[in-house]
Design a protein around this motif. Structure first.
Motif, PDB file in Angstrom:
ATOM      1  N   MET A   1     -11.165 -42.193 -19.799  1.00  0.00           N
ATOM      2  CA  MET A   1     -10.482 -43.388 -19.364  1.00  0.00           C
ATOM      3  C   MET A   1      -8.969 -43.161 -19.267  1.00  0.00           C
ATOM      4  O   MET A   1      -8.302 -43.841 -18.531  1.00  0.00           O
ATOM      5  N   ARG A   2      -8.453 -42.210 -19.995  1.00  0.00           N
ATOM      6  CA  ARG A   2      -7.012 -41.951 -20.023  1.00  0.00           C
ATOM      7  C   ARG A   2      -6.430 -41.640 -18.635  1.00  0.00           C
ATOM      8  O   ARG A   2      -5.358 -42.160 -18.308  1.00  0.00           O
ATOM      9  N   PRO A   3      -7.085 -40.824 -17.787  1.00  0.00           N
ATOM     10  CA  PRO A   3      -6.513 -40.574 -16.461  1.00  0.00           C
ATOM     11  C   PRO A   3      -6.335 -41.861 -15.634  1.00  0.00           C
ATOM     12  O   PRO A   3      -5.351 -41.999 -14.922  1.00  0.00           O
ATOM     13  N   ARG A   4      -7.264 -42.796 -15.755  1.00  0.00           N
ATOM     14  CA  ARG A   4      -7.114 -44.069 -15.029  1.00  0.00           C
ATOM     15  C   ARG A   4      -5.923 -44.853 -15.559  1.00  0.00           C
ATOM     16  O   ARG A   4      -5.163 -45.431 -14.790  1.00  0.00           O
ATOM     17  N   THR A   5      -5.773 -44.896 -16.873  1.00  0.00           N
ATOM     18  CA  THR A   5      -4.644 -45.605 -17.478  1.00  0.00           C
ATOM     19  C   THR A   5      -3.333 -44.977 -17.021  1.00  0.00           C
ATOM     20  O   THR A   5      -2.400 -45.681 -16.630  1.00  0.00           O
ATOM     21  N   ASP A   6      -3.254 -43.649 -17.060  1.00  0.00           N
ATOM     22  CA  ASP A   6      -2.055 -42.954 -16.594  1.00  0.00           C
ATOM     23  C   ASP A   6      -1.789 -43.266 -15.130  1.00  0.00           C
ATOM     24  O   ASP A   6      -0.644 -43.469 -14.718  1.00  0.00           O
ATOM     25  N   ALA A   7      -2.859 -43.294 -14.325  1.00  0.00           N
ATOM     26  CA  ALA A   7      -2.715 -43.565 -12.899  1.00  0.00           C
ATOM     27  C   ALA A   7      -2.183 -44.979 -12.656  1.00  0.00           C
ATOM     28  O   ALA A   7      -1.343 -45.189 -11.782  1.00  0.00           O
ATOM     29  N   ILE A   8      -2.651 -45.943 -13.427  1.00  0.00           N
ATOM     30  CA  ILE A   8      -2.176 -47.320 -13.266  1.00  0.00           C
ATOM     31  C   ILE A   8      -0.682 -47.384 -13.530  1.00  0.00           C
ATOM     32  O   ILE A   8       0.081 -47.960 -12.749  1.00  0.00           O
ATOM     33  N   PHE A   9      -0.235 -46.762 -14.633  1.00  0.00           N
ATOM     34  CA  PHE A   9       1.168 -46.859 -14.997  1.00  0.00           C
ATOM     35  C   PHE A   9       2.065 -45.912 -14.207  1.00  0.00           C
ATOM     36  O   PHE A   9       3.285 -46.013 -14.283  1.00  0.00           O
ATOM     37  N   SER A  10       1.482 -45.028 -13.410  1.00  0.00           N
ATOM     38  CA  SER A  10       2.307 -44.175 -12.558  1.00  0.00           C
ATOM     39  C   SER A  10       2.511 -44.799 -11.183  1.00  0.00           C
ATOM     40  O   SER A  10       3.237 -44.266 -10.361  1.00  0.00           O
ATOM     41  N   SER A  11       1.899 -45.923 -10.934  1.00  0.00           N
ATOM     42  CA  SER A  11       2.022 -46.617  -9.655  1.00  0.00           C
ATOM     43  C   SER A  11       2.646 -47.993  -9.880  1.00  0.00           C
ATOM     44  O   SER A  11       2.133 -48.798 -10.658  1.00  0.00           O
ATOM     45  N   ARG A  12       3.742 -48.240  -9.187  1.00  0.00           N
ATOM     46  CA  ARG A  12       4.394 -49.553  -9.285  1.00  0.00           C
ATOM     47  C   ARG A  12       3.445 -50.669  -8.861  1.00  0.00           C
ATOM     48  O   ARG A  12       3.358 -51.714  -9.506  1.00  0.00           O
ATOM     49  N   ALA A  13       2.698 -50.458  -7.778  1.00  0.00           N
ATOM     50  CA  ALA A  13       1.776 -51.479  -7.271  1.00  0.00           C
ATOM     51  C   ALA A  13       0.698 -51.806  -8.303  1.00  0.00           C
ATOM     52  O   ALA A  13       0.406 -52.980  -8.556  1.00  0.00           O
ATOM     53  N   LEU A  14       0.103 -50.780  -8.905  1.00  0.00           N
ATOM     54  CA  LEU A  14      -0.963 -51.032  -9.880  1.00  0.00           C
ATOM     55  C   LEU A  14      -0.426 -51.588 -11.197  1.00  0.00           C
ATOM     56  O   LEU A  14      -1.099 -52.380 -11.851  1.00  0.00           O
ATOM     57  N   THR A  15       0.788 -51.211 -11.574  1.00  0.00           N
ATOM     58  CA  THR A  15       1.387 -51.766 -12.784  1.00  0.00           C
ATOM     59  C   THR A  15       1.644 -53.261 -12.605  1.00  0.00           C
ATOM     60  O   THR A  15       1.345 -54.062 -13.499  1.00  0.00           O
ATOM     61  N   VAL A  16       2.173 -53.641 -11.445  1.00  0.00           N
ATOM     62  CA  VAL A  16       2.393 -55.068 -11.160  1.00  0.00           C
ATOM     63  C   VAL A  16       1.056 -55.788 -11.083  1.00  0.00           C
ATOM     64  O   VAL A  16       0.909 -56.906 -11.585  1.00  0.00           O
ATOM     65  N   PHE A  17       0.063 -55.141 -10.472  1.00  0.00           N
ATOM     66  CA  PHE A  17      -1.269 -55.750 -10.360  1.00  0.00           C
ATOM     67  C   PHE A  17      -1.868 -55.963 -11.757  1.00  0.00           C
ATOM     68  O   PHE A  17      -2.477 -57.006 -12.036  1.00  0.00           O
ATOM     69  N   LEU A  18      -1.684 -55.006 -12.658  1.00  0.00           N
ATOM     70  CA  LEU A  18      -2.165 -55.161 -14.037  1.00  0.00           C
ATOM     71  C   LEU A  18      -1.463 -56.339 -14.718  1.00  0.00           C
ATOM     72  O   LEU A  18      -2.107 -57.143 -15.404  1.00  0.00           O
ATOM     73  N   ALA A  19      -0.152 -56.457 -14.527  1.00  0.00           N
ATOM     74  CA  ALA A  19       0.584 -57.596 -15.093  1.00  0.00           C
ATOM     75  C   ALA A  19       0.028 -58.910 -14.557  1.00  0.00           C
ATOM     76  O   ALA A  19      -0.167 -59.874 -15.305  1.00  0.00           O
ATOM     77  N   LEU A  20      -0.274 -58.943 -13.269  1.00  0.00           N
ATOM     78  CA  LEU A  20      -0.870 -60.127 -12.644  1.00  0.00           C
ATOM     79  C   LEU A  20      -2.189 -60.482 -13.312  1.00  0.00           C
ATOM     80  O   LEU A  20      -2.427 -61.648 -13.664  1.00  0.00           O
TER      81      LEU A  20
END
Length: 191
Positions: free
Chosen positions: A1-20
């Motif tokens: 699961m760690r690669p997905r978590t890293d991928a989310i936080f390495s992308s501005r779009a996915l980080t904002v989407f996670l906050a949403l």
């Protein structure tokens, strides 16, 4: 699961989407608590978790304004304003677009509720469709109406987020299908 978590936080779009997803998830919980307080616990003025600590109209206006701003940000960062469904597929594009359009209506409802709150000095105003003080077309009990509004605005965005995250690498060295993560952040840049 760690690669997905890293991928989310390495992308501005996915980080904002996670906050949403997190912000609106808590807002959804707030509405579930409100309905439970009123329907199951018999609290006629049950206003949810944070709503029990402050006036409900400014609080929910702030929640909904933040959610709308996050939806607009995700829409732009994913490049849906320019590329439509071509980069992320019709499912993600359609779900995010629907959530954005529906949330615009929901925000309008809260603009009405906030103005009614300021003019009347009453907490729990009717807005456009709610049964409450100054409701324009009082068709529905306010807690049920707004739980419905939030659910309809939230579930499509949540499904779109899950669909995007499922495309992310789940093992080190895996490749993201259809688009690279760097494309997520470039998608929102103007060309």
């Amino acid at each position: 699961m760690r690669p997905r978590t890293d991928a989310i936080f390495s992308s501005r779009a996915l980080t904002v989407f996670l906050a949403l997803v997190l912000v609106q998830g808590f807002h959804e919980l707030e509405h579930v608590a409100q309905v439970a307080q009123r329907a199951l616990l018999g609290m006629p003025d049950g206003n949810g978790l944070l709503g029990s600590l402050t006036d409900i109209e400014p609080l929910h206006f702030a929640y909904n304004s933040l959610y709308l701003a996050l939806l607009v940000s995700v829409f732009l960062l994913l490049g849906l304003h320019r590329d439509g469904p071509s980069a992320w597929g019709p499912l993600v594009a359609g779900l995010v677009t629907f959530s954005l359009a529906f949330q615009m209506w929901h925000e309008l409802e809260h603009v009405f509720k906030l103005v009614q709150y300021l003019v009347l000095g009453a907490n729990g105003t009717g807005g456009i469709l709610g049964r409450g003080p100054a409701g324009l077309v009082p068709l529905f009990p306010i807690p049920i109406l707004h739980l419905g509004y939030n659910t309809v605005a939230y579930l499509p965005a949540l499904v779109a987020f899950i669909a995007l995250v499922r495309r992310l690498p789940s093992a080190p060295g895996a490749v993201v299908p259809r688009a690279r993560l760097s494309d997520l952040d470039r998608a929102g840049d103007s060309r």
